[in-house]
Design an enzyme around this catalytic site. Structure first.
Site, PDB file in Angstrom:
ATOM      1  N   ASP A 141       0.838  -1.197   0.000  1.00 40.58           N
ATOM      2  CA  ASP A 141       0.000   0.000   0.000  1.00 40.58           C
ATOM      3  C   ASP A 141       0.874   1.248   0.000  1.00 40.58           C
ATOM      4  O   ASP A 141       0.555   2.243   0.665  1.00 40.58           O
ATOM      5  CB  ASP A 141      -0.920  -0.026   1.222  1.00 40.58           C
ATOM      6  CG  ASP A 141      -2.000   1.060   1.164  1.00 40.58           C
ATOM      7  OD1 ASP A 141      -2.485   1.473   2.236  1.00 40.58           O
ATOM      8  OD2 ASP A 141      -2.338   1.499   0.038  1.00 40.58           O
ATOM      9  N   LYS A 144       2.966   3.120  -6.033  1.00 37.42           N
ATOM     10  CA  LYS A 144       2.578   2.028  -6.956  1.00 37.42           C
ATOM     11  C   LYS A 144       3.738   1.571  -7.823  1.00 37.42           C
ATOM     12  O   LYS A 144       3.779   0.413  -8.204  1.00 37.42           O
ATOM     13  CB  LYS A 144       1.375   2.464  -7.797  1.00 37.42           C
ATOM     14  CG  LYS A 144       0.244   3.086  -6.974  1.00 37.42           C
ATOM     15  CD  LYS A 144      -0.111   2.287  -5.734  1.00 37.42           C
ATOM     16  CE  LYS A 144      -0.731   3.127  -4.624  1.00 37.42           C
ATOM     17  NZ  LYS A 144      -0.723   2.419  -3.316  1.00 37.42           N
ATOM     18  N   ASP A 169      -3.201  -2.933  -2.469  1.00 37.71           N
ATOM     19  CA  ASP A 169      -4.227  -1.898  -2.555  1.00 37.71           C
ATOM     20  C   ASP A 169      -4.042  -1.096  -3.841  1.00 37.71           C
ATOM     21  O   ASP A 169      -2.963  -1.094  -4.443  1.00 37.71           O
ATOM     22  CB  ASP A 169      -4.120  -0.959  -1.345  1.00 37.71           C
ATOM     23  CG  ASP A 169      -5.317  -0.014  -1.239  1.00 37.71           C
ATOM     24  OD1 ASP A 169      -5.156   1.068  -0.651  1.00 37.71           O
ATOM     25  OD2 ASP A 169      -6.401  -0.348  -1.753  1.00 37.71           O
ATOM     26  N   ASN A 170      -5.092  -0.429  -4.286  1.00 37.68           N
ATOM     27  CA  ASN A 170      -5.033   0.570  -5.362  1.00 37.68           C
ATOM     28  C   ASN A 170      -4.638   0.040  -6.732  1.00 37.68           C
ATOM     29  O   ASN A 170      -4.020   0.763  -7.518  1.00 37.68           O
ATOM     30  CB  ASN A 170      -4.059   1.702  -4.983  1.00 37.68           C
ATOM     31  CG  ASN A 170      -4.347   2.263  -3.636  1.00 37.68           C
ATOM     32  OD1 ASN A 170      -3.518   2.201  -2.732  1.00 37.68           O
ATOM     33  ND2 ASN A 170      -5.541   2.825  -3.464  1.00 37.68           N
ATOM     34  N   GLU A 199     -11.224   4.453  -1.259  1.00 36.11           N
ATOM     35  CA  GLU A 199     -11.668   4.803   0.095  1.00 36.11           C
ATOM     36  C   GLU A 199     -12.524   6.067   0.123  1.00 36.11           C
ATOM     37  O   GLU A 199     -12.191   7.073  -0.481  1.00 36.11           O
ATOM     38  CB  GLU A 199     -10.450   4.987   1.034  1.00 36.11           C
ATOM     39  CG  GLU A 199      -9.328   5.851   0.508  1.00 36.11           C
ATOM     40  CD  GLU A 199      -8.248   5.031  -0.183  1.00 36.11           C
ATOM     41  OE1 GLU A 199      -8.553   3.952  -0.703  1.00 36.11           O
ATOM     42  OE2 GLU A 199      -7.105   5.483  -0.201  1.00 36.11           O
TER      43      GLU A 199
END
Ligand SMILES: Oc1cc(-c2ccc(F)cc2)cc2nccnc12
Ligand SMILES: [Mg+2]
Length: 214
Positions: A141, A144, A169-170, A199
């Site tokens: 997280d 990236k 995540d993401n 989120e």
């Protein structure tokens, strides 16, 4: 010379959450992010998916890449079995300072080791520093463009074993296309996408769960 968003988030935790109560810390952060200021915590919707994967793995040794304010750190640590521990890596010293206080408020500090510095520097030192042989669970997280190099580093350092679970995540927003390509087209991983939302918004995002096959 004013406060930062992480500092305002910390104040909200100190004002609204009960000391030693991890769930109230989680709820106070979610409330702050929905009603006061958006912040890049994994949040309650993706957080529930994170919870289910952590509960299923029940890791003895867990690693988090990207602490930020400690929201997911608390989410993960509150579900660890007795004697288990979570190592969390944070590059930004201001974020780390806030996270330490959020973690202290939750009462979970004895289960958590927060290491400041670049993940690429910290990962090769984990075995000697914490006496671990392998990681049962990794939550990615952070930035990236570090997902692929850090995953390769975990492999090269012998930190993954047959069955180690990576949860990222993401993968849609902001997006980690190279990572999705890496884990989905690699015979050493079995991957699955959990569709959700960014989120505190209705923008599409999701988590990618990848099991290392050894
Ligand atoms: O969950 C996240 C969301 C975002 C993010 C920022 C701005 C937007 F507009 C959309 C999404 C950035 C993140 N960076 C590191 C770790 N997690 C992140
Ligand atoms: Mg995130």
């Amino acid at each position: 010379t004013g406060s930062s968003r992480p500092q305002r988030l910390l104040k909200a935790v100190q004002r609204n959450a009960a000391k030693g109560d991890p769930q109230s810390v989680i709820s106070a952060i979610d409330y702050f992010c929905r009603h006061s200021e958006w912040a890049m915590n994994v949040g309650d919707e993706k957080g529930s998916i994170l919870d289910s994967v952590v509960s299923e793995v029940s890791p003895t040794t867990a690693l988090e890449l990207g602490t930020y304010c400690g929201y997911s750190t608390v989410r993960i640590a509150r579900l660890l079995p007795p004697g288990a521990s979570l190592i969390t890596l944070e590059f930004n010293p201001d974020y780390a300072a806030v996270a330490r206080q959020v973690i202290a408020h939750s009462g979970l500090q004895d289960k958590i080791h927060l290491v400041e510095g670049p993940s690429g520097d910290s990962i090769p030192k984990l075995k000697e520093r914490f006496g671990i042989t392998s990681l049962d669970f990794v939550f990615l997280d952070h930035w990236k463009d570090r997902y692929v190099p850090d995953t390769k580093l975990l492999e090269e350092c012998g930190l993954l074993r047959k069955g180690s679970v990576l949860l990222a995540d993401n993968v849609i927003c902001p997006g980690a296309p190279e990572y999705l390509d890496y884990v989905r087209n690699n015979p050493r991983y079995e991957s699955r996408y959990f569709q959700s939302h960014l989120e505190y918004t209705n923008v599409e995002d999701g988590l990618e769960k990848s099991v290392f096959l050894g």
